[in-house]
Scaffold this active site. Structure first.
Site, PDB file in Angstrom:
ATOM      1  N   ARG A   5      -4.005 -10.393  -0.519  1.00 54.78           N
ATOM      2  CA  ARG A   5      -3.305  -9.272  -1.166  1.00 54.78           C
ATOM      3  C   ARG A   5      -2.826  -9.732  -2.544  1.00 54.78           C
ATOM      4  O   ARG A   5      -1.735 -10.269  -2.680  1.00 54.78           O
ATOM      5  CB  ARG A   5      -2.106  -8.837  -0.329  1.00 54.78           C
ATOM      6  N   ARG A  45      -8.620  -8.996  -2.713  1.00 55.99           N
ATOM      7  CA  ARG A  45      -8.452  -7.560  -2.950  1.00 55.99           C
ATOM      8  C   ARG A  45      -7.841  -7.354  -4.330  1.00 55.99           C
ATOM      9  O   ARG A  45      -6.878  -8.026  -4.687  1.00 55.99           O
ATOM     10  CB  ARG A  45      -7.540  -6.953  -1.885  1.00 55.99           C
ATOM     11  N   ASN A  90      -3.583  -0.021   8.658  1.00 51.19           N
ATOM     12  CA  ASN A  90      -2.172   0.294   8.373  1.00 51.19           C
ATOM     13  C   ASN A  90      -2.058   1.602   7.606  1.00 51.19           C
ATOM     14  O   ASN A  90      -1.286   2.490   7.963  1.00 51.19           O
ATOM     15  CB  ASN A  90      -1.517  -0.815   7.536  1.00 51.19           C
ATOM     16  N   ASP A  91      -2.828   1.697   6.533  1.00 48.77           N
ATOM     17  CA  ASP A  91      -2.775   2.924   5.748  1.00 48.77           C
ATOM     18  C   ASP A  91      -3.598   4.032   6.387  1.00 48.77           C
ATOM     19  O   ASP A  91      -3.221   5.201   6.331  1.00 48.77           O
ATOM     20  CB  ASP A  91      -3.286   2.670   4.322  1.00 48.77           C
ATOM     21  N   CYS A 104      -8.931  -5.183   8.739  1.00 51.83           N
ATOM     22  CA  CYS A 104      -7.922  -6.098   8.192  1.00 51.83           C
ATOM     23  C   CYS A 104      -6.518  -5.525   8.330  1.00 51.83           C
ATOM     24  O   CYS A 104      -5.566  -6.102   7.832  1.00 51.83           O
ATOM     25  CB  CYS A 104      -8.223  -6.443   6.744  1.00 51.83           C
TER      26      CYS A 104
HETATM   27  C1  PEP Z   1      -4.027  -1.672   5.402  1.00 52.98           C
HETATM   28  O1  PEP Z   1      -3.666  -0.649   4.811  1.00 52.98           O
HETATM   29  O2  PEP Z   1      -4.355  -1.695   6.609  1.00 52.98           O
HETATM   30  C2  PEP Z   1      -4.093  -2.959   4.679  1.00 52.98           C
HETATM   31  C3  PEP Z   1      -4.615  -4.015   5.238  1.00 52.98           C
HETATM   32  O3  PEP Z   1      -3.558  -3.006   3.438  1.00 52.98           O
HETATM   33  P1  PEP Z   1      -1.991  -3.092   3.134  1.00 52.98           P
HETATM   34  O4  PEP Z   1      -1.302  -3.358   4.448  1.00 52.98           O
HETATM   35  O5  PEP Z   1      -1.820  -4.181   2.146  1.00 52.98           O
HETATM   36  O6  PEP Z   1      -1.716  -1.727   2.580  1.00 52.98           O
HETATM   37 MG    MG Z   2      -3.517  -0.614   2.665  1.00 50.82          MG
END
Ligand code: PEP
Ligand code: MG
Length: 593
Positions: A300, A336, A458-459, A506
């Site tokens: 990240r 990323r 996650n998003d 991820c």
């Molecule tokens: C996600 O969104 O799953 C991700 C891995 O990115 P971040 O948690 O950094 O938004």
């Molecule tokens: Mg994300």
């Protein structure tokens, strides 16, 4: 001293014990407290003293940063000093105390409200964004009105940090492996970036405690149980002993599980899988490899920005990516590009507050709008790719045109490097994150323009279910096993496999043993997660037959709710391969991670 137990969301496992350090939040008063005429001179003096103390504080912070990271690092505080010495600001404050016969707190609140309004009405973006700086300065003065001088100092000794909320930029600066034993916050949820950072640093954390800041006093003894999501304030001796034993057990299991790092990553029926690490800081690579990571599935990069006061140069980027690539070599490293916006703001740029940040100018949208920054980052990543183990990942893609635009810029940057005779990997893979539902629905088409995809659950869950990932009030709705979510993820994995391209998960879902089994059953082979969870997931996947996982994954498509799915998967696993769960409860964090 009263003992107290509070429940929250355990977001970073482990147990911490120590004295509480309260990070106080300034709330400007809405009460106009009138003072008698004769008190006015004293009140003006009180205000002046607070201004002097603030000036001292700011100069001290500026000098400290200058020493730590050079003159660029201290620019923000230089600006804050200028704001503080602005004569119209001072005159305005004094006038309110004198004319309104009100306490200085009221004068500061009024000034804050006035400046907020003023800045919001400006059309020039740059000046509009200065609002947060003025507010910051006024908050400092407000705190310094307290005469007892128990003002917040830079912590010197080990502590449990207790705060209302911690923005990612604050977390990046404040959390320290050496001094922060644990974290307990009123706000925040499982997948908030502060939670992710706490996990990366191995600091036990419980968030979403609602009002812990009102229940804990400075110096109270606090236990943070990040595994079970509990905080105990001033525990009785027996409770303290109980948690000391739990802490030791946790650390013992951790050491045991880590032994799996040396074992092969394959299921009982010999299907290979690849555990990889999500990391935020380059110094985490070594630890990730020791946990069994077979590469970095997600770096990240925004934390490069969040950890410093000034914008990183191309050389700063290059140094970090180069180190990552070297330390992980020959294993792959997926970098990323900047994922800024949403809850992660960039202090150096004073990004404007958006009404709906999660839906705003985030990630690739921001990079395409700020091409100079984007090109600097791409150049540095390319230059770090000479060992042929670097991959680029673009976050928050919503439509194909964005990939095409990114590719245009990418090709142009490559041409520039060739012209300069700079070496890089000509075949460096470029992938996209699938984290916007529209991109997931269009995965087959997206895949025609990209070398690999990485599903950011996650998003993806946040946007698909319309549930804020860091809002504790809606955590109960944040369900990785929602039938719509599992179907969507399955379709993306299948699209990638059909296209013969790599697919990674991820998001934090890859770190949960039960959902990892389902993902394996859907055909996923690369699981990228916070390194601390790798031993657990590896042990679980080594304890199951892929065939069984496939059967389970096929069955759940018929089920109607997250609860039904979770129950079904758990029961089937317990029935067929109970060893999956024999990793020691102490290493689990509550569902939803
Ligand atoms: C996600 O969104 O799953 C991700 C891995 O990115 P971040 O948690 O950094 O938004
Ligand atoms: Mg994300």
């Amino acid at each position: 001293m009263e003992s107290l137990r509070l429940r929250g969301i355990g977001v970073s496992p482990g147990i911490a014990m120590g004295e509480a350090l309260l990070s106080r939040r300034v709330v400007f008063t809405s009460r106009k407290e009138i003072i008698p005429d004769e008190r006015v001179p004293d009140e003006l003096e009180r205000l002046r003293r607070a201004l002097d103390r603030t000036r001292e504080d700011l100069a001290r912070i500026r000098n400290g940063l200058r020493e730590k990271i050079g003159p660029d690092g201290s620019l923000i505080f230089e600006a804050h000093l200028l704001i503080l010495d602005d004569s119209s600001l001072l005159a305005g404050l004094e006038e309110v105390v004198r004319e309104d016969k009100a306490r200085a707190e009221w004068a500061l609140s009024k000034a804050n409200a006035r400046y907020e309004k003023l800045f919001e009405s400006l059309t020039d973006d740059y000046f509009r964004q200065r609002k947060s700086d003025v507010s910051d300065v006024l908050k400092r003065v407000y705190k310094n009105l307290e005469t007892n001088r128990d003002r917040e100092k830079e912590p010197q000794k080990q502590h449990v940090l207790v705060a209302h909320e911690l923005l990612p930029s604050e977390a990046a600066l404040r959390l320290s492996k050496a001094l922060t034993l644990g974290v307990a916050l009123d706000m925040g949820g499982q997948t908030s970036h502060t939670a992710i950072l706490a996990r990366s640093l191995g600091i036990p954390a419980v968030l979403g405690l609602r009002d812990i800041t009102r229940q804990v006093g400075e110096g109270d003894f606090v236990i943070v149980d990040g595994t079970d999501g509990e905080v105990i304030v001033n525990p009785l001796p027996a409770v303290r002993r109980e948690f000391q034993a739990k802490k030791e057990k946790y650390e013992h299991y951790g050491r045991e599980l880590r032994k799996t790092a040396k074992l092969k990553s394959e299921t009982l029926d010999r299907v290979r899988f690849v555990p990889q690490a999500n990391i935020e800081l380059p110094e985490e690579v070594e630890q990730a490899l020791s946990m069994g990571a077979e590469g970095v599935g997600l770096f990240r990069s925004e934390f490069i920005y969040l950890r410093r006061e000034s914008l990183p140069s191309e050389e700063d980027h290059f140094e970090i990516y180069g180190r990552l690539a070297r330390e992980a070599h020959p294993r792959p490293v997926t970098i990323r590009t900047l994922d800024i916006g949403g809850e992660k703001s960039l202090p150096q740029l004073n990004i404007e507050k958006e009404p709906n940040p999660a839906l705003g100018l985030r990630a690739v949208r921001f990079s395409l709008r700020n091409r100079d920054l984007f090109r600097i980052q791409l150049r540095a990543i390319l230059r770090a790719s000479t060992g042929r183990n670097v991959r680029i990942l673009v976050p928050m893609v919503t439509e194909v045109d964005e990939i095409l635009e990114v590719k245009d810029i990418f090709e142009d940057v490559k041409r520039e490097l060739r012209r300069k005779g700079e070496a890089f990997d000509e075949n460096i893979p470029l992938g996209i994150m699938i984290e916007v539902p529209a991109a997931a629905a269009l995965a087959d088409i997206m895949l025609t323009e990209t070398d690999f995809v990485s599903i950011g659950t996650n998003d993806l869950i946040q946007y698909y279910l319309a549930v804020d990932r860091s809002n504790e009030f809606v955590t109960y709705l944040y369900k990785p096993f929602h039938p719509a979510v599992v179907r969507l993820i399955k379709s993306v994995i299948e699209a990638a496999r059909r296209a013969g391209k790599d697919v990674i998960v991820c998001g934090e879902m890859a770190a949960d043993t039960t959902s990892a089994v389902v993902l394996l059953g859907f055909g996923l082979r690369t699981f990228s997660m916070n390194p601390i969870f790798i031993p657990r997931v590896k042990k679980a996947l080594r304890s199951i037959e892929c065939r069984t996982a496939e059967k389970i994954a096929a069955e759940i498509l018929k089920l109607r709710s997250a609860r039904e799915i979770e129950e079904y998967v758990t029961e089937e696993i317990l029935l067929r391969h109970p060893q999956v769960y024999l990793t020691g409860h102490v290493l689990e964090v509550k569902p939803g991670n």
